[in-house]
Structures are given as structure tokens and as C-alpha cells.
Design a protein around this motif. Sequence first.
Motif, PDB file in Angstrom:
ATOM      1  N   GLY A 154       1.055  -0.924   0.113  1.00 54.45           N
ATOM      2  CA  GLY A 154       0.265  -0.173   0.039  1.00 54.45           C
ATOM      3  C   GLY A 154       0.873   1.265  -0.119  1.00 54.45           C
ATOM      4  O   GLY A 154       2.225   0.806  -0.101  1.00 54.45           O
ATOM      5  N   VAL A 155       0.422   2.348  -0.176  1.00 50.42           N
ATOM      6  CA  VAL A 155       1.071   3.476   0.031  1.00 50.42           C
ATOM      7  C   VAL A 155       2.181   3.815   1.021  1.00 50.42           C
ATOM      8  O   VAL A 155       1.887   3.219   1.877  1.00 50.42           O
ATOM      9  CB  VAL A 155      -0.162   4.585  -0.526  1.00 50.42           C
ATOM     10  CG1 VAL A 155      -0.654   4.711  -1.561  1.00 50.42           C
ATOM     11  CG2 VAL A 155      -0.932   5.234   0.360  1.00 50.42           C
ATOM     12  N   SER A 156       2.597   4.622   1.271  1.00 51.33           N
ATOM     13  CA  SER A 156       3.552   5.304   2.306  1.00 51.33           C
ATOM     14  C   SER A 156       2.184   5.162   3.654  1.00 51.33           C
ATOM     15  O   SER A 156       1.335   6.101   4.065  1.00 51.33           O
ATOM     16  CB  SER A 156       3.981   6.018   2.296  1.00 51.33           C
ATOM     17  OG  SER A 156       4.985   6.379   3.780  1.00 51.33           O
ATOM     18  N   GLY A 157       2.434   5.276   4.509  1.00 48.96           N
ATOM     19  CA  GLY A 157       1.759   4.926   5.937  1.00 48.96           C
ATOM     20  C   GLY A 157       0.379   4.257   5.949  1.00 48.96           C
ATOM     21  O   GLY A 157      -0.421   5.035   6.938  1.00 48.96           O
ATOM     22  N   SER A 158      -0.009   3.684   5.081  1.00 56.63           N
ATOM     23  CA  SER A 158      -1.198   2.943   5.413  1.00 56.63           C
ATOM     24  C   SER A 158      -0.816   1.782   6.702  1.00 56.63           C
ATOM     25  O   SER A 158      -1.502   1.506   6.677  1.00 56.63           O
ATOM     26  CB  SER A 158      -1.646   2.056   3.858  1.00 56.63           C
ATOM     27  OG  SER A 158      -0.524   1.471   3.524  1.00 56.63           O
ATOM     28  N   GLY A 159       0.036   1.551   7.066  1.00 58.02           N
ATOM     29  CA  GLY A 159       0.378   0.514   8.169  1.00 58.02           C
ATOM     30  C   GLY A 159       1.015  -0.744   7.501  1.00 58.02           C
ATOM     31  O   GLY A 159       0.541  -1.536   8.336  1.00 58.02           O
ATOM     32  N   LYS A 160       1.645  -1.137   6.623  1.00 58.44           N
ATOM     33  CA  LYS A 160       2.085  -1.797   6.179  1.00 58.44           C
ATOM     34  C   LYS A 160       3.336  -2.275   6.874  1.00 58.44           C
ATOM     35  O   LYS A 160       3.186  -4.065   7.336  1.00 58.44           O
ATOM     36  CB  LYS A 160       3.125  -1.922   4.568  1.00 58.44           C
ATOM     37  CG  LYS A 160       2.322  -1.228   3.395  1.00 58.44           C
ATOM     38  CD  LYS A 160       3.190  -0.559   2.389  1.00 58.44           C
ATOM     39  CE  LYS A 160       4.438   0.345   2.296  1.00 58.44           C
ATOM     40  NZ  LYS A 160       4.160   1.394   2.355  1.00 58.44           N
ATOM     41  N   THR A 161       3.936  -1.452   7.827  1.00 59.05           N
ATOM     42  CA  THR A 161       4.983  -2.565   8.951  1.00 59.05           C
ATOM     43  C   THR A 161       4.115  -2.811   9.918  1.00 59.05           C
ATOM     44  O   THR A 161       4.239  -3.808  10.614  1.00 59.05           O
ATOM     45  CB  THR A 161       6.377  -0.931   8.784  1.00 59.05           C
ATOM     46  OG1 THR A 161       6.857  -0.868   8.108  1.00 59.05           O
ATOM     47  CG2 THR A 161       6.826  -1.701   9.878  1.00 59.05           C
ATOM     48  N   THR A 162       3.181  -2.166  10.592  1.00 58.49           N
ATOM     49  CA  THR A 162       2.598  -2.575  11.362  1.00 58.49           C
ATOM     50  C   THR A 162       1.835  -3.701  11.097  1.00 58.49           C
ATOM     51  O   THR A 162       1.951  -5.238  12.286  1.00 58.49           O
ATOM     52  CB  THR A 162       1.675  -1.409  11.992  1.00 58.49           C
ATOM     53  OG1 THR A 162       1.863  -0.685  12.452  1.00 58.49           O
ATOM     54  CG2 THR A 162       0.457  -1.741  13.183  1.00 58.49           C
ATOM     55  N   LEU A 163       1.112  -4.021  10.192  1.00 59.36           N
ATOM     56  CA  LEU A 163       0.660  -5.783  10.077  1.00 59.36           C
ATOM     57  C   LEU A 163       1.381  -6.202   9.453  1.00 59.36           C
ATOM     58  O   LEU A 163       1.325  -7.252  10.166  1.00 59.36           O
ATOM     59  CB  LEU A 163      -0.604  -5.185   8.393  1.00 59.36           C
ATOM     60  CG  LEU A 163      -1.172  -6.545   8.475  1.00 59.36           C
ATOM     61  CD1 LEU A 163      -2.286  -7.196   9.806  1.00 59.36           C
ATOM     62  CD2 LEU A 163      -1.942  -6.570   6.974  1.00 59.36           C
ATOM     63  N   ALA A 164       2.320  -6.068   8.924  1.00 56.55           N
ATOM     64  CA  ALA A 164       3.626  -6.982   8.760  1.00 56.55           C
ATOM     65  C   ALA A 164       4.005  -7.714   9.326  1.00 56.55           C
ATOM     66  O   ALA A 164       4.440  -8.892   9.715  1.00 56.55           O
ATOM     67  CB  ALA A 164       4.539  -6.539   7.566  1.00 56.55           C
ATOM     68  N   GLN A 165       4.621  -7.033  11.213  1.00 57.04           N
ATOM     69  CA  GLN A 165       5.611  -6.943  11.505  1.00 57.04           C
ATOM     70  C   GLN A 165       4.212  -8.204  12.801  1.00 57.04           C
ATOM     71  O   GLN A 165       4.687  -9.034  13.344  1.00 57.04           O
ATOM     72  CB  GLN A 165       5.502  -6.081  12.569  1.00 57.04           C
ATOM     73  CG  GLN A 165       7.020  -5.249  12.316  1.00 57.04           C
ATOM     74  CD  GLN A 165       7.451  -3.904  13.325  1.00 57.04           C
ATOM     75  OE1 GLN A 165       5.847  -3.012  13.225  1.00 57.04           O
ATOM     76  NE2 GLN A 165       8.221  -3.353  13.309  1.00 57.04           N
ATOM     77  N   PRO A 183      -9.408  -2.131  12.670  1.00 64.79           N
ATOM     78  CA  PRO A 183      -8.522  -2.366  13.575  1.00 64.79           C
ATOM     79  C   PRO A 183      -7.711  -2.511  13.429  1.00 64.79           C
ATOM     80  O   PRO A 183      -7.755  -4.070  12.721  1.00 64.79           O
ATOM     81  CB  PRO A 183      -9.705  -2.616  14.735  1.00 64.79           C
ATOM     82  CG  PRO A 183     -10.690  -2.367  14.268  1.00 64.79           C
ATOM     83  CD  PRO A 183     -11.407  -2.402  13.110  1.00 64.79           C
ATOM     84  N   PRO A 184      -5.875  -3.213  13.744  1.00 60.65           N
ATOM     85  CA  PRO A 184      -5.312  -3.817  14.098  1.00 60.65           C
ATOM     86  C   PRO A 184      -5.215  -5.122  14.033  1.00 60.65           C
ATOM     87  O   PRO A 184      -4.775  -5.991  13.604  1.00 60.65           O
ATOM     88  CB  PRO A 184      -3.858  -3.008  14.839  1.00 60.65           C
ATOM     89  CG  PRO A 184      -4.251  -1.622  14.696  1.00 60.65           C
ATOM     90  CD  PRO A 184      -5.726  -1.251  14.762  1.00 60.65           C
ATOM     91  N   ASP A 185      -6.316  -5.844  15.568  1.00 53.34           N
ATOM     92  CA  ASP A 185      -6.451  -6.726  15.026  1.00 53.34           C
ATOM     93  C   ASP A 185      -7.421  -7.916  14.541  1.00 53.34           C
ATOM     94  O   ASP A 185      -7.519  -8.494  13.989  1.00 53.34           O
ATOM     95  CB  ASP A 185      -7.581  -7.168  16.803  1.00 53.34           C
ATOM     96  CG  ASP A 185      -8.426  -6.246  16.744  1.00 53.34           C
ATOM     97  OD1 ASP A 185      -8.902  -5.414  15.661  1.00 53.34           O
ATOM     98  OD2 ASP A 185      -8.991  -6.789  17.938  1.00 53.34           O
ATOM     99  N   GLU A 186      -8.037  -6.558  14.083  1.00 56.21           N
ATOM    100  CA  GLU A 186      -9.086  -6.668  13.011  1.00 56.21           C
ATOM    101  C   GLU A 186      -8.388  -7.300  11.142  1.00 56.21           C
ATOM    102  O   GLU A 186      -8.550  -8.693  10.343  1.00 56.21           O
ATOM    103  CB  GLU A 186     -10.160  -6.359  12.241  1.00 56.21           C
ATOM    104  CG  GLU A 186     -11.570  -7.075  11.537  1.00 56.21           C
ATOM    105  CD  GLU A 186     -11.997  -8.322  11.481  1.00 56.21           C
ATOM    106  OE1 GLU A 186     -12.535  -8.582  10.019  1.00 56.21           O
ATOM    107  OE2 GLU A 186     -11.885  -8.543  12.998  1.00 56.21           O
ATOM    108  N   GLN A 187      -7.280  -6.623  10.818  1.00 59.42           N
ATOM    109  CA  GLN A 187      -6.266  -6.401   9.652  1.00 59.42           C
ATOM    110  C   GLN A 187      -5.690  -7.664   9.679  1.00 59.42           C
ATOM    111  O   GLN A 187      -6.177  -8.646   9.238  1.00 59.42           O
ATOM    112  CB  GLN A 187      -5.346  -5.326  10.165  1.00 59.42           C
ATOM    113  CG  GLN A 187      -6.614  -4.215   9.669  1.00 59.42           C
ATOM    114  CD  GLN A 187      -5.513  -2.621   9.630  1.00 59.42           C
ATOM    115  OE1 GLN A 187      -4.102  -3.156   9.863  1.00 59.42           O
ATOM    116  NE2 GLN A 187      -5.948  -1.621   9.185  1.00 59.42           N
TER     117      GLN A 187
END
Length: 178
Positions: free
Chosen positions: A22-33, A165-169
Motif C-alpha cells: 500500500g501507499v506510505s503511511g497505510s500501516g504496512k509495517t504494523t500489519l507485516a510485523q 482496527p489492527p487486530d481485525e486487519q
Amino acid sequence: MSTTGIPPAAAGGETRVAVVMGVSGSGKTTLAQALAAAWPATFLDADDFHSDEAKAWMGSGRPLTDAMRLPWVERIAADLRARVAAGERVALAFSGLRRGHRDLLRAAGLPLRFLFLHGDADLIGARMGAREGHYMPVSLLQSQFAALEDPRGEADVVTVEVSLPPDEQLRRALAALS
């Protein structure tokens, strides 16, 4: 197509590489971690594969050209091949803005799945404005959206909404990989 409506991983067999894009700031790092911890897999951030010159270029407010991105994607693909050959699973945070770059990863012949973090530019811009210490300025967000070739509809792409929310992602990402 599986009974869940999710197509089987590219190259057959179990997915070994989850590309959170996704674009920068979309939460890629948070979800991938989070995915790396739960799946489990090795976490990689595609930003770590950028040259110092590319980071400086973006840090000065200039978007990368496709020619500047090509060696970056090639380095990532080579690293993924080596890791999968060694038996690793990988959760990669990767912009994947261009179809050609996604196709380069597909051409690596790895069983992979793309998880596309899709969302509103205002929400993503607010997130970018709140983070500290990142080389990508908020001023480049519109160039990210302009460069994005929408992956929805590609057979190996699952869309995950940024507003969840991150847990649902994470739950949706894990379901896509099972």
C-alpha cells in the motif's frame, strides 16, 4: 479458487511470502510485523532495501522514478528467493505501487500472496503526520496515490481496509494465508 473465495497462492502450494502493500503511511509495517509474529514468519521492511541515495532523494521531497525503483525491487526479489529456498516464511512490508513491480516479485516463482492496505488519503495523511523519524514526508503522499496502479482484481491480491482496527486487519490477513 478455494472454498473461502481466496485463490490459491501463486506457484502452487502453501503461501511462503505475504507481501503487505500500500501507499506510505497505510500501516504496512504494523500489519507485516504482527503477521510475522502470528503466522510465524521473518519480518522484512522493503524500505531497508532502498539505497542511501534513494532515501535521500525521497527525504528531499522528490518521488522515486520507476527506473530508480527497479533495482530496489530486484534486490527484494533476490532476497525473498534465498529466504524461501532456506525454508523461511516472510512477511514483507512493500509499497507495491506499480503492477510491474508486483509482477517482478511474482516472476521470482515464489508462493506468495499480496495483502493490499486500501484506504482514504485523508486518514493515511493524518497517520503519516503523526509518525516520527521516517524519511518519507507527508508531501509525497499524493505522489504515492498517483503512482498506485490499483491491485484490486489481481488474482493473488486480498484487500484489507486501512480503517479496520489492527487486530481485525491481522485476522483477515491470517484468513487469507490459510
